[in-house]
Scaffold this motif. Structure first.
Motif, PDB file in Angstrom:
ATOM      1  N   HIS A  87       0.620  -1.117   0.117  1.00 48.96           N
ATOM      2  CA  HIS A  87       0.098  -0.084  -0.002  1.00 48.96           C
ATOM      3  C   HIS A  87       0.814   1.402   0.048  1.00 48.96           C
ATOM      4  O   HIS A  87       1.906   1.241   0.764  1.00 48.96           O
ATOM      5  CB  HIS A  87      -0.596   0.022   1.046  1.00 48.96           C
ATOM      6  CG  HIS A  87      -1.844   0.933   1.046  1.00 48.96           C
ATOM      7  ND1 HIS A  87      -1.827   2.253   1.472  1.00 48.96           N
ATOM      8  CD2 HIS A  87      -3.273   0.715   0.843  1.00 48.96           C
ATOM      9  CE1 HIS A  87      -2.883   2.883   1.242  1.00 48.96           C
ATOM     10  NE2 HIS A  87      -4.155   2.141   0.998  1.00 48.96           N
ATOM     11  N   PRO A  88       0.520   2.532  -0.761  1.00 45.44           N
ATOM     12  CA  PRO A  88       1.188   3.688  -0.808  1.00 45.44           C
ATOM     13  C   PRO A  88       1.457   4.402   0.574  1.00 45.44           C
ATOM     14  O   PRO A  88       2.437   4.946   0.570  1.00 45.44           O
ATOM     15  CB  PRO A  88       0.260   4.587  -1.517  1.00 45.44           C
ATOM     16  CG  PRO A  88      -0.252   3.631  -2.485  1.00 45.44           C
ATOM     17  CD  PRO A  88      -0.784   2.363  -1.908  1.00 45.44           C
ATOM     18  N   THR A 100       2.257  -0.339  -6.379  1.00 44.63           N
ATOM     19  CA  THR A 100       1.106  -0.519  -7.438  1.00 44.63           C
ATOM     20  C   THR A 100       1.348  -1.849  -8.147  1.00 44.63           C
ATOM     21  O   THR A 100       2.534  -2.133  -8.439  1.00 44.63           O
ATOM     22  CB  THR A 100       0.759   0.687  -8.090  1.00 44.63           C
ATOM     23  OG1 THR A 100       1.722   0.786  -9.258  1.00 44.63           O
ATOM     24  CG2 THR A 100       0.431   1.871  -7.473  1.00 44.63           C
ATOM     25  N   TRP A 127      -6.612  -3.023  -2.915  1.00 44.66           N
ATOM     26  CA  TRP A 127      -8.075  -2.798  -2.903  1.00 44.66           C
ATOM     27  C   TRP A 127      -8.674  -1.516  -3.417  1.00 44.66           C
ATOM     28  O   TRP A 127      -9.551  -1.190  -4.072  1.00 44.66           O
ATOM     29  CB  TRP A 127      -8.807  -3.061  -1.533  1.00 44.66           C
ATOM     30  CG  TRP A 127      -8.560  -2.006  -0.498  1.00 44.66           C
ATOM     31  CD1 TRP A 127      -7.526  -1.942   0.311  1.00 44.66           C
ATOM     32  CD2 TRP A 127      -9.538  -1.019  -0.227  1.00 44.66           C
ATOM     33  NE1 TRP A 127      -7.625  -0.817   1.026  1.00 44.66           N
ATOM     34  CE2 TRP A 127      -8.996  -0.171   0.686  1.00 44.66           C
ATOM     35  CE3 TRP A 127     -10.871  -0.795  -0.691  1.00 44.66           C
ATOM     36  CZ2 TRP A 127      -9.675   0.750   1.234  1.00 44.66           C
ATOM     37  CZ3 TRP A 127     -11.706   0.225   0.068  1.00 44.66           C
ATOM     38  CH2 TRP A 127     -10.874   1.117   0.829  1.00 44.66           C
ATOM     39  N   TRP A 128      -7.666  -0.190  -2.913  1.00 45.06           N
ATOM     40  CA  TRP A 128      -7.871   1.117  -3.345  1.00 45.06           C
ATOM     41  C   TRP A 128      -7.826   1.252  -4.734  1.00 45.06           C
ATOM     42  O   TRP A 128      -7.868   2.584  -4.998  1.00 45.06           O
ATOM     43  CB  TRP A 128      -7.127   1.834  -2.527  1.00 45.06           C
ATOM     44  CG  TRP A 128      -5.880   1.821  -2.770  1.00 45.06           C
ATOM     45  CD1 TRP A 128      -4.945   0.692  -2.329  1.00 45.06           C
ATOM     46  CD2 TRP A 128      -4.891   2.475  -3.639  1.00 45.06           C
ATOM     47  NE1 TRP A 128      -3.750   0.973  -2.919  1.00 45.06           N
ATOM     48  CE2 TRP A 128      -3.783   1.735  -3.931  1.00 45.06           C
ATOM     49  CE3 TRP A 128      -5.153   3.374  -4.683  1.00 45.06           C
ATOM     50  CZ2 TRP A 128      -2.744   2.402  -4.801  1.00 45.06           C
ATOM     51  CZ3 TRP A 128      -4.300   3.864  -5.456  1.00 45.06           C
ATOM     52  CH2 TRP A 128      -3.098   3.264  -5.588  1.00 45.06           C
ATOM     53  N   ASP A 129      -7.027   0.463  -5.556  1.00 51.25           N
ATOM     54  CA  ASP A 129      -6.602   0.966  -6.806  1.00 51.25           C
ATOM     55  C   ASP A 129      -7.649   1.071  -7.817  1.00 51.25           C
ATOM     56  O   ASP A 129      -8.495   0.293  -7.988  1.00 51.25           O
ATOM     57  CB  ASP A 129      -5.734  -0.256  -7.383  1.00 51.25           C
ATOM     58  CG  ASP A 129      -4.814  -0.152  -8.767  1.00 51.25           C
ATOM     59  OD1 ASP A 129      -5.557   0.836  -9.297  1.00 51.25           O
ATOM     60  OD2 ASP A 129      -3.742  -0.634  -8.769  1.00 51.25           O
ATOM     61  N   PRO A 130      -7.592   2.298  -8.628  1.00 55.08           N
ATOM     62  CA  PRO A 130      -8.788   2.695  -9.348  1.00 55.08           C
ATOM     63  C   PRO A 130      -8.755   2.082 -10.607  1.00 55.08           C
ATOM     64  O   PRO A 130      -9.778   2.037 -11.358  1.00 55.08           O
ATOM     65  CB  PRO A 130      -8.357   4.249  -9.607  1.00 55.08           C
ATOM     66  CG  PRO A 130      -6.990   4.450  -9.316  1.00 55.08           C
ATOM     67  CD  PRO A 130      -6.822   3.397  -7.866  1.00 55.08           C
ATOM     68  N   HIS A 131      -7.674   1.258 -10.803  1.00 53.40           N
ATOM     69  CA  HIS A 131      -7.593   0.518 -12.121  1.00 53.40           C
ATOM     70  C   HIS A 131      -7.649  -0.908 -11.692  1.00 53.40           C
ATOM     71  O   HIS A 131      -6.935  -1.674 -12.649  1.00 53.40           O
ATOM     72  CB  HIS A 131      -6.392   0.906 -12.812  1.00 53.40           C
ATOM     73  CG  HIS A 131      -6.457   2.410 -13.416  1.00 53.40           C
ATOM     74  ND1 HIS A 131      -7.259   2.801 -14.363  1.00 53.40           N
ATOM     75  CD2 HIS A 131      -6.019   3.488 -12.827  1.00 53.40           C
ATOM     76  CE1 HIS A 131      -7.111   4.220 -14.339  1.00 53.40           C
ATOM     77  NE2 HIS A 131      -6.274   4.541 -13.752  1.00 53.40           N
ATOM     78  N   ASP A 144      -8.548  -7.715   5.906  1.00 56.68           N
ATOM     79  CA  ASP A 144      -9.652  -6.862   5.510  1.00 56.68           C
ATOM     80  C   ASP A 144      -9.163  -5.236   6.026  1.00 56.68           C
ATOM     81  O   ASP A 144      -8.123  -5.264   6.972  1.00 56.68           O
ATOM     82  CB  ASP A 144     -10.850  -7.053   6.397  1.00 56.68           C
ATOM     83  CG  ASP A 144     -11.880  -6.484   5.549  1.00 56.68           C
ATOM     84  OD1 ASP A 144     -11.940  -5.575   4.670  1.00 56.68           O
ATOM     85  OD2 ASP A 144     -13.187  -7.308   5.443  1.00 56.68           O
ATOM     86  N   TRP A 145      -9.582  -4.235   5.740  1.00 54.09           N
ATOM     87  CA  TRP A 145      -9.146  -2.890   5.844  1.00 54.09           C
ATOM     88  C   TRP A 145     -10.188  -2.376   6.902  1.00 54.09           C
ATOM     89  O   TRP A 145     -11.284  -2.075   6.562  1.00 54.09           O
ATOM     90  CB  TRP A 145      -9.314  -2.113   4.608  1.00 54.09           C
ATOM     91  CG  TRP A 145      -8.698  -0.440   4.958  1.00 54.09           C
ATOM     92  CD1 TRP A 145      -9.313   0.377   5.224  1.00 54.09           C
ATOM     93  CD2 TRP A 145      -7.493  -0.112   4.798  1.00 54.09           C
ATOM     94  NE1 TRP A 145      -8.477   1.570   5.748  1.00 54.09           N
ATOM     95  CE2 TRP A 145      -7.495   1.143   4.983  1.00 54.09           C
ATOM     96  CE3 TRP A 145      -6.158  -0.796   4.187  1.00 54.09           C
ATOM     97  CZ2 TRP A 145      -6.495   2.091   5.043  1.00 54.09           C
ATOM     98  CZ3 TRP A 145      -5.259   0.097   4.097  1.00 54.09           C
ATOM     99  CH2 TRP A 145      -5.235   1.504   4.480  1.00 54.09           C
ATOM    100  N   GLY A 202     -14.171  -5.611   7.507  1.00 51.68           N
ATOM    101  CA  GLY A 202     -13.564  -4.257   6.918  1.00 51.68           C
ATOM    102  C   GLY A 202     -14.462  -3.883   5.731  1.00 51.68           C
ATOM    103  O   GLY A 202     -15.443  -4.321   5.637  1.00 51.68           O
ATOM    104  N   VAL A 203     -13.624  -3.298   4.968  1.00 49.47           N
ATOM    105  CA  VAL A 203     -14.489  -2.589   3.727  1.00 49.47           C
ATOM    106  C   VAL A 203     -14.020  -3.279   2.335  1.00 49.47           C
ATOM    107  O   VAL A 203     -14.624  -2.863   1.494  1.00 49.47           O
ATOM    108  CB  VAL A 203     -14.325  -0.960   3.497  1.00 49.47           C
ATOM    109  CG1 VAL A 203     -15.039  -0.190   5.029  1.00 49.47           C
ATOM    110  CG2 VAL A 203     -13.027  -0.794   3.498  1.00 49.47           C
ATOM    111  N   ILE A 204     -12.972  -4.214   2.591  1.00 53.25           N
ATOM    112  CA  ILE A 204     -12.650  -4.720   0.974  1.00 53.25           C
ATOM    113  C   ILE A 204     -13.637  -5.693   0.653  1.00 53.25           C
ATOM    114  O   ILE A 204     -13.967  -6.723   1.266  1.00 53.25           O
ATOM    115  CB  ILE A 204     -11.272  -5.243   1.209  1.00 53.25           C
ATOM    116  CG1 ILE A 204     -10.237  -4.203   1.921  1.00 53.25           C
ATOM    117  CG2 ILE A 204     -10.807  -5.827   0.064  1.00 53.25           C
ATOM    118  CD1 ILE A 204      -9.028  -4.749   2.215  1.00 53.25           C
TER     119      ILE A 204
END
Lengths: 168, 168
Positions: free
Chosen positions: A39-40, A51, A77-81, A100-101, A118-120
């Motif tokens: 994760h960044p 990424t 999980w957050w990656d827009p692509h 999980d996040w 979490g939200v993933i």
């Protein structure tokens, strides 16, 4: 980043070169390596490989027999692509990690959640990973110093097993 | 993400649609809006707009007179395509925020650093931002509940001023 450095571009070049050298050794030893983008939030002190995209750029120059990619839902999980990026990993996924996040996350290193807490959208990511040819293990990896690591191992195992079926 | 939702793809679509609607209102009122991508660590609970890339995709459909982008070094410094992405913002940058990324970061929301105390190469980013046509203010934005917010305002202002010259 090395102590005192702010040069992330150079750090990334060093990683790409280093992976190439490691692959030579891996070939001699007959082992296969995998890159795991983190994760960044860890870019400064844990990994400048942030990424799937960056991992694929390194992998493009090296044979798939020597180098794969490890995907951890927590990191990607957050990656827009995300859908396109996982599809682009076709045939090269060497590992798949789940957890999980949590919202809120109290500590960015050691406050990961049990799958389902979490939200993933783990099933959606797993479906993409398997559509990209992955047939290996689904590994549970929950860094959780204040919660899960304090519970008895038996309990962690039985809940992990249940959640692997119900939430992954 | 809305309470209970894990659908980040849909959340992003909602944001894109919502920005389009807001631009209609902004046009009526004669104001200009700016999108500010936030660091992916906030994807779950603060903003699903996580990269310059995503902001540019929304901006591509809307006139530059109504919608710009605000770049904050804290949110974008890790981006592996940072140089190209900032260049792609040519003529549309409406704001530029500075602070620094501390190592370690104790809290992902309120532990930002004073410029010069962290790992972000702020002058390099500022040069790219100005090369992309930005001529506006350089705004200092340091969320820091346990450090800077506890110091006297005069001290914060004088150090900020000094660091704007020496580290930005």
């Amino acid at each position: 980043l090395p102590q005192g450095s702010k040069d992330l571009v150079n750090a990334r070049q060093q990683v790409a070169e280093g992976v190439g050298l490691l692959c030579e050794t891996a070939a001699e030893l007959g082992v296969k390596l995998a890159l795991e983008p983190l994760h960044p939030v860890y870019a400064a002190d844990r990994s400048c490989l942030t990424t799937i995209d960056e991992a694929l750029a390194i992998m493009a120059k090296l044979p798939s027999s020597l180098l794969g990619i490890c995907l951890d839902v927590y990191h990607i999980w957050w990656d827009p692509h995300l859908a396109e990026r996982i599809a682009a990993c076709q045939g090269r996924i060497s590992g798949f990690h789940v957890c999980d996040w949590l919202v809120p996350t109290r500590d960015s290193v050691n406050d990961r959640g049990m799958m389902g807490d979490g939200v993933i959208d783990i099933p959606a990511i797993r479906a993409k990973v398997e559509a990209a040819g992955y047939e290996g293990l689904v590994e549970v990896e929950i860094f959780s110093s204040e919660n899960w690591w304090k519970k008895p191992a038996d309990q962690i195992l039985s809940i992990s097993k249940e959640r692997l079926f119900s939430c992954c």
